[in-house]
Design a protein around this motif. Structure first.
Motif, PDB file in Angstrom:
ATOM      1  N   GLY A 188       0.789  -1.228   0.000  1.00  0.00           N
ATOM      2  CA  GLY A 188       0.000   0.000   0.000  1.00  0.00           C
ATOM      3  C   GLY A 188       0.820   1.277   0.000  1.00  0.00           C
ATOM      4  O   GLY A 188       0.265   2.354   0.234  1.00  0.00           O
ATOM      5  N   LEU A 189       2.114   1.176  -0.262  1.00  0.00           N
ATOM      6  CA  LEU A 189       2.944   2.382  -0.304  1.00  0.00           C
ATOM      7  C   LEU A 189       2.686   3.160  -1.588  1.00  0.00           C
ATOM      8  O   LEU A 189       2.393   2.577  -2.636  1.00  0.00           O
ATOM      9  CB  LEU A 189       4.424   2.012  -0.215  1.00  0.00           C
ATOM     10  CG  LEU A 189       4.870   1.302   1.068  1.00  0.00           C
ATOM     11  CD1 LEU A 189       6.334   0.903   0.965  1.00  0.00           C
ATOM     12  CD2 LEU A 189       4.649   2.193   2.279  1.00  0.00           C
ATOM     13  N   THR A 190       2.822   4.469  -1.509  1.00  0.00           N
ATOM     14  CA  THR A 190       2.643   5.295  -2.702  1.00  0.00           C
ATOM     15  C   THR A 190       3.890   5.191  -3.570  1.00  0.00           C
ATOM     16  O   THR A 190       4.976   4.843  -3.094  1.00  0.00           O
ATOM     17  CB  THR A 190       2.433   6.777  -2.325  1.00  0.00           C
ATOM     18  OG1 THR A 190       3.635   7.270  -1.731  1.00  0.00           O
ATOM     19  CG2 THR A 190       1.253   6.953  -1.379  1.00  0.00           C
ATOM     20  N   LEU A 191       3.722   5.523  -4.842  1.00  0.00           N
ATOM     21  CA  LEU A 191       4.855   5.479  -5.760  1.00  0.00           C
ATOM     22  C   LEU A 191       5.933   6.479  -5.348  1.00  0.00           C
ATOM     23  O   LEU A 191       7.124   6.207  -5.496  1.00  0.00           O
ATOM     24  CB  LEU A 191       4.398   5.733  -7.197  1.00  0.00           C
ATOM     25  CG  LEU A 191       3.432   4.704  -7.783  1.00  0.00           C
ATOM     26  CD1 LEU A 191       3.119   5.044  -9.238  1.00  0.00           C
ATOM     27  CD2 LEU A 191       3.968   3.293  -7.666  1.00  0.00           C
ATOM     28  N   GLU A 192       5.523   7.603  -4.798  1.00  0.00           N
ATOM     29  CA  GLU A 192       6.480   8.613  -4.330  1.00  0.00           C
ATOM     30  C   GLU A 192       7.321   8.065  -3.180  1.00  0.00           C
ATOM     31  O   GLU A 192       8.536   8.243  -3.137  1.00  0.00           O
ATOM     32  CB  GLU A 192       5.766   9.903  -3.898  1.00  0.00           C
ATOM     33  CG  GLU A 192       5.124  10.678  -5.031  1.00  0.00           C
ATOM     34  CD  GLU A 192       3.787  10.093  -5.508  1.00  0.00           C
ATOM     35  OE1 GLU A 192       3.223   9.184  -4.861  1.00  0.00           O
ATOM     36  OE2 GLU A 192       3.309  10.554  -6.572  1.00  0.00           O
ATOM     37  N   THR A 193       6.669   7.375  -2.240  1.00  0.00           N
ATOM     38  CA  THR A 193       7.376   6.783  -1.103  1.00  0.00           C
ATOM     39  C   THR A 193       8.340   5.702  -1.583  1.00  0.00           C
ATOM     40  O   THR A 193       9.476   5.608  -1.115  1.00  0.00           O
ATOM     41  CB  THR A 193       6.375   6.193  -0.082  1.00  0.00           C
ATOM     42  OG1 THR A 193       5.490   7.228   0.336  1.00  0.00           O
ATOM     43  CG2 THR A 193       7.082   5.586   1.105  1.00  0.00           C
ATOM     44  N   ILE A 194       7.879   4.888  -2.524  1.00  0.00           N
ATOM     45  CA  ILE A 194       8.722   3.822  -3.082  1.00  0.00           C
ATOM     46  C   ILE A 194       9.950   4.426  -3.760  1.00  0.00           C
ATOM     47  O   ILE A 194      11.077   3.953  -3.563  1.00  0.00           O
ATOM     48  CB  ILE A 194       7.913   2.953  -4.068  1.00  0.00           C
ATOM     49  CG1 ILE A 194       6.802   2.206  -3.324  1.00  0.00           C
ATOM     50  CG2 ILE A 194       8.830   1.973  -4.800  1.00  0.00           C
ATOM     51  CD1 ILE A 194       5.795   1.522  -4.225  1.00  0.00           C
ATOM     52  N   ALA A 195       9.726   5.481  -4.556  1.00  0.00           N
ATOM     53  CA  ALA A 195      10.843   6.141  -5.254  1.00  0.00           C
ATOM     54  C   ALA A 195      11.858   6.665  -4.249  1.00  0.00           C
ATOM     55  O   ALA A 195      13.074   6.497  -4.430  1.00  0.00           O
ATOM     56  CB  ALA A 195      10.323   7.269  -6.133  1.00  0.00           C
ATOM     57  N   GLU A 196      11.363   7.260  -3.189  1.00  0.00           N
ATOM     58  CA  GLU A 196      12.262   7.806  -2.163  1.00  0.00           C
ATOM     59  C   GLU A 196      13.021   6.678  -1.463  1.00  0.00           C
ATOM     60  O   GLU A 196      14.231   6.753  -1.275  1.00  0.00           O
ATOM     61  CB  GLU A 196      11.450   8.607  -1.143  1.00  0.00           C
ATOM     62  CG  GLU A 196      12.303   9.292  -0.102  1.00  0.00           C
ATOM     63  CD  GLU A 196      11.463  10.121   0.872  1.00  0.00           C
ATOM     64  OE1 GLU A 196      11.891  10.220   2.027  1.00  0.00           O
ATOM     65  OE2 GLU A 196      10.399  10.626   0.475  1.00  0.00           O
ATOM     66  N   TYR A 197      12.317   5.626  -1.094  1.00  0.00           N
ATOM     67  CA  TYR A 197      12.931   4.517  -0.379  1.00  0.00           C
ATOM     68  C   TYR A 197      13.985   3.803  -1.232  1.00  0.00           C
ATOM     69  O   TYR A 197      15.066   3.473  -0.749  1.00  0.00           O
ATOM     70  CB  TYR A 197      11.860   3.523   0.076  1.00  0.00           C
ATOM     71  CG  TYR A 197      12.436   2.354   0.843  1.00  0.00           C
ATOM     72  CD1 TYR A 197      12.814   2.503   2.176  1.00  0.00           C
ATOM     73  CD2 TYR A 197      12.616   1.126   0.235  1.00  0.00           C
ATOM     74  CE1 TYR A 197      13.355   1.440   2.880  1.00  0.00           C
ATOM     75  CE2 TYR A 197      13.167   0.057   0.922  1.00  0.00           C
ATOM     76  CZ  TYR A 197      13.536   0.224   2.251  1.00  0.00           C
ATOM     77  OH  TYR A 197      14.082  -0.827   2.929  1.00  0.00           O
ATOM     78  N   LEU A 198      13.674   3.576  -2.523  1.00  0.00           N
ATOM     79  CA  LEU A 198      14.603   2.865  -3.401  1.00  0.00           C
ATOM     80  C   LEU A 198      15.635   3.791  -4.045  1.00  0.00           C
ATOM     81  O   LEU A 198      16.507   3.324  -4.778  1.00  0.00           O
ATOM     82  CB  LEU A 198      13.829   2.121  -4.505  1.00  0.00           C
ATOM     83  CG  LEU A 198      12.938   0.982  -4.033  1.00  0.00           C
ATOM     84  CD1 LEU A 198      12.175   0.390  -5.216  1.00  0.00           C
ATOM     85  CD2 LEU A 198      13.747  -0.090  -3.317  1.00  0.00           C
ATOM     86  N   ASP A 199      15.498   5.102  -3.792  1.00  0.00           N
ATOM     87  CA  ASP A 199      16.404   6.095  -4.367  1.00  0.00           C
ATOM     88  C   ASP A 199      16.398   6.005  -5.899  1.00  0.00           C
ATOM     89  O   ASP A 199      17.439   5.962  -6.555  1.00  0.00           O
ATOM     90  CB  ASP A 199      17.825   5.926  -3.813  1.00  0.00           C
ATOM     91  CG  ASP A 199      18.683   7.156  -4.076  1.00  0.00           C
ATOM     92  OD1 ASP A 199      18.122   8.260  -4.206  1.00  0.00           O
ATOM     93  OD2 ASP A 199      19.924   6.999  -4.177  1.00  0.00           O
ATOM     94  N   LEU A 200      15.180   5.963  -6.436  1.00  0.00           N
ATOM     95  CA  LEU A 200      14.969   5.912  -7.885  1.00  0.00           C
ATOM     96  C   LEU A 200      14.135   7.117  -8.305  1.00  0.00           C
ATOM     97  O   LEU A 200      13.326   7.610  -7.527  1.00  0.00           O
ATOM     98  CB  LEU A 200      14.213   4.637  -8.275  1.00  0.00           C
ATOM     99  CG  LEU A 200      14.930   3.308  -8.111  1.00  0.00           C
ATOM    100  CD1 LEU A 200      13.965   2.159  -8.378  1.00  0.00           C
ATOM    101  CD2 LEU A 200      16.133   3.224  -9.031  1.00  0.00           C
ATOM    102  N   PRO A 201      14.286   7.558  -9.555  1.00  0.00           N
ATOM    103  CA  PRO A 201      13.409   8.625 -10.050  1.00  0.00           C
ATOM    104  C   PRO A 201      11.955   8.138 -10.070  1.00  0.00           C
ATOM    105  O   PRO A 201      11.691   6.958 -10.337  1.00  0.00           O
ATOM    106  CB  PRO A 201      13.914   8.879 -11.475  1.00  0.00           C
ATOM    107  CG  PRO A 201      15.253   8.244 -11.556  1.00  0.00           C
ATOM    108  CD  PRO A 201      15.280   7.162 -10.528  1.00  0.00           C
ATOM    109  N   LEU A 202      11.040   9.036  -9.792  1.00  0.00           N
ATOM    110  CA  LEU A 202       9.622   8.680  -9.768  1.00  0.00           C
ATOM    111  C   LEU A 202       9.189   8.070 -11.104  1.00  0.00           C
ATOM    112  O   LEU A 202       8.419   7.110 -11.129  1.00  0.00           O
ATOM    113  CB  LEU A 202       8.773   9.914  -9.439  1.00  0.00           C
ATOM    114  CG  LEU A 202       7.265   9.693  -9.383  1.00  0.00           C
ATOM    115  CD1 LEU A 202       6.895   8.620  -8.346  1.00  0.00           C
ATOM    116  CD2 LEU A 202       6.546  10.996  -9.091  1.00  0.00           C
TER     117      LEU A 202
END
Length: 140
Positions: free
Chosen positions: A112-126
């Motif tokens: 249920g994580l947002t794509l923004e949170t995932i991008a931040e956590y994985l250090d990837l561009p959105l």
């Protein structure tokens, strides 16, 4: 190169390498397989995978030897310095990273994580996370 009277495809010969017992025979068969792989397989990535498999088999057969010693025995240290080998290795590494990111994104979306949170956590561009999210939709 010594002409071994080994019948069958490279795959069958690799199986023979697994079961062969005497150390010197295993090393000679591994050298022959590497030579044949270089001759018969034109796709660098597949050639690299087969050579890595052969090396791994020998590593398990000769646990008292270091990887560097085995590379020297099999003549792999020079091969691994070639541009073709390095490119194939880098390509395989990149594919592995994409696959790992794809799995991580899929699992995080399920949590249920947002794509923004995932991008931040994985250090990837959105944009990359959005692309991976679309790929996971197609897989599920």
């Amino acid at each position: 190169m010594i002409n071994y009277s080994v019948s069958g495809s490279l795959g069958i010969i690799v199986v023979k390498l697994v079961v062969i017992k005497p150390e010197n025979q295993a090393i000679n068969l591994a050298k022959y397989l590497i030579y044949q792989a270089k001759q018969e397989i034109t796709e660098p990535k597949i050639q690299q995978y087969l050579i890595d498999l052969i090396e791994t088999i020998i590593v398990y057969k000769l646990p008292q030897k270091t990887r560097k010693e085995i590379e020297a025995m099999l003549g792999l240290s020079e091969l691994k310095k070639t541009k073709v080998y390095q490119e194939a290795f880098a390509e395989g590494k990149d594919e592995g990273e994409v696959e790992a990111n794809l799995k991580s994104v899929s699992n995080m979306i399920r949590l249920g994580l947002t794509l923004e949170t995932i991008a931040e956590y994985l250090d990837l561009p959105l944009q990359e996370v959005q692309r991976l999210a679309k790929l996971t939709e197609n897989r599920d």
